[in-house]
Design an enzyme around this catalytic site. Structure first.
Site, PDB file in Angstrom:
ATOM      1  N   GLU A  23       0.849  -1.190   0.000  1.00 46.25           N
ATOM      2  CA  GLU A  23       0.000   0.000   0.000  1.00 46.25           C
ATOM      3  C   GLU A  23       0.885   1.242   0.000  1.00 46.25           C
ATOM      4  O   GLU A  23       1.945   1.257   0.641  1.00 46.25           O
ATOM      5  CB  GLU A  23      -0.900  -0.017   1.241  1.00 46.25           C
ATOM      6  CG  GLU A  23      -1.923   1.104   1.280  1.00 46.25           C
ATOM      7  CD  GLU A  23      -2.804   1.048   2.520  1.00 46.25           C
ATOM      8  OE1 GLU A  23      -3.935   1.545   2.471  1.00 46.25           O
ATOM      9  OE2 GLU A  23      -2.348   0.492   3.547  1.00 46.25           O
TER      10      GLU A  23
ATOM     11  N   LYS B  71     -10.309   0.627  -1.866  1.00 44.82           N
ATOM     12  CA  LYS B  71     -10.392   0.299  -0.442  1.00 44.82           C
ATOM     13  C   LYS B  71     -11.713   0.766   0.167  1.00 44.82           C
ATOM     14  O   LYS B  71     -12.099   1.927   0.030  1.00 44.82           O
ATOM     15  CB  LYS B  71      -9.218   0.945   0.291  1.00 44.82           C
ATOM     16  CG  LYS B  71      -9.049   0.520   1.752  1.00 44.82           C
ATOM     17  CD  LYS B  71      -7.790   1.162   2.314  1.00 44.82           C
ATOM     18  CE  LYS B  71      -7.510   0.698   3.741  1.00 44.82           C
ATOM     19  NZ  LYS B  71      -6.273   1.317   4.273  1.00 44.82           N
TER      20      LYS B  71
ATOM     21  N   CYS C  17      -4.868  -3.616   3.555  1.00 48.80           N
ATOM     22  CA  CYS C  17      -4.524  -3.176   4.911  1.00 48.80           C
ATOM     23  C   CYS C  17      -5.655  -3.381   5.938  1.00 48.80           C
ATOM     24  O   CYS C  17      -5.850  -4.477   6.428  1.00 48.80           O
ATOM     25  CB  CYS C  17      -4.071  -1.715   4.873  1.00 48.80           C
ATOM     26  SG  CYS C  17      -3.072  -1.213   6.299  1.00 48.80           S
TER      27      CYS C  17
END
Length: 276
Positions: free
Chosen positions: A51, A124, A165
């Site tokens: 990321e 995301k 993440c």
């Protein structure tokens, strides 16, 4: 020797790249290119970047200034060229793509095939926030959550799920991807949370979904003062860690064994036993 070679050929080679990205997009791309080349030279057919691989700004809003339009821009051109040059599948960590909000971007993960074309995109959806003492984060300040989850793509090894993440903390997100054989997770876990939760969560996702998990992380002290946990790793469907890089730049390589995955699922058919 022949038996060893045959055994190796049955594995699907993969690699997670670990970085300590900084303020310069140009420098970050150069470092990513060198690490991708290392992974490809080691035989990896799938390479995953972390990321924010292309940029870790001084402030959250800095990423808005380098946001690209989907399908155009130097970061996307770099990723496509790397996939073509090395004849690999490349999970491009995350990069900022323009959103309908002028003051927020999508934190997007693009997957490039060996021909350089985009074969998957995931924006995301779970945005991280944390506050304890002087340490605080709030991704929603500069990031708009995506609405296209879950996303999967096909590798020669099989169906592969994407996460980023903070998604790691939401098991239902990964279960919704269906029967995947591999999950990939670009990340930039903080040192504070990663030191206690990162490995546990990665191994849990692998065990409960009976699949491999390949996580690529940021791992060190960044120019903005942020410290990330690192520990990029490959975890097998039994929850065993097959490779890990604690800190600093580098590559974690390993092989995915389809036979082992099937044997584990047959000996413990937990996925077939689900009632919810």
């Amino acid at each position: 020797m022949e038996k060893t070679r045959c055994a190796e050929e049955r594995l699907f080679p993969v690699a997670a790249v670990q970085m300590v990205s900084g303020f310069s997009v140009e420098d970050n791309l150069a470092r990513a290119g060198a690490l991708i080349a290392d992974a490809a030279a080691g035989g990896a057919r799938l390479v995953v970047l972390p990321e924010y691989f292309c940029f870790m700004g001084a402030r959250d809003a800095d990423k808005i200034g380098i946001a690209e339009t989907a399908g155009r821009g130097p970061i996307q051109e770099f990723l496509a060229a790397q996939a073509r040059r090395h004849d690999i599948w490349l999970v491009g960590g995350t990069l900022p793509l323009q959103s309908p909000d002028a003051d927020r971007i999508y934190n997007a993960c693009l997957v490039f095939g060996p021909d350089g074309g985009v074969c998957a995109r995931y924006d995301k959806v779970h945005l991280f926030s944390f506050r304890r003492g002087d340490e605080s984060y709030d991704e929603s300040v500069a990031i708009r959550p995506g609405d296209n989850a879950p996303q999967v793509f096909e590798l020669p090894f099989g169906r592969t799920g994407l996460g980023i993440c903070y998604d790691l903390r939401f098991p239902e997100f990964f279960r919704a991807q269906g029967d995947v054989r591999l999950m990939v997770l670009p990340a930039a876990f903080t040192y504070t949370t990663g030191s206690v939760h990162w490995e546990i969560l990665l191994r849990a996702r692998a065990i409960e979904n009976q699949c491999y998990v390949l996580a690529s992380a940021q791992g060190g002290k960044h120019g903005n003062g942020r410290r990330t946990w690192g520990h990029s790793m490959l975890v097998d469907p039994w929850g065993e860690v097959l490779g890990c890089l604690p800190e600093g730049e580098g590559v974690v390589s390993g092989g995915l064994d389809a036979g082992r995955l099937e044997r584990l699922r047959e000996s413990l058919p937990a996925l077939r036993h689900r009632v919810m």
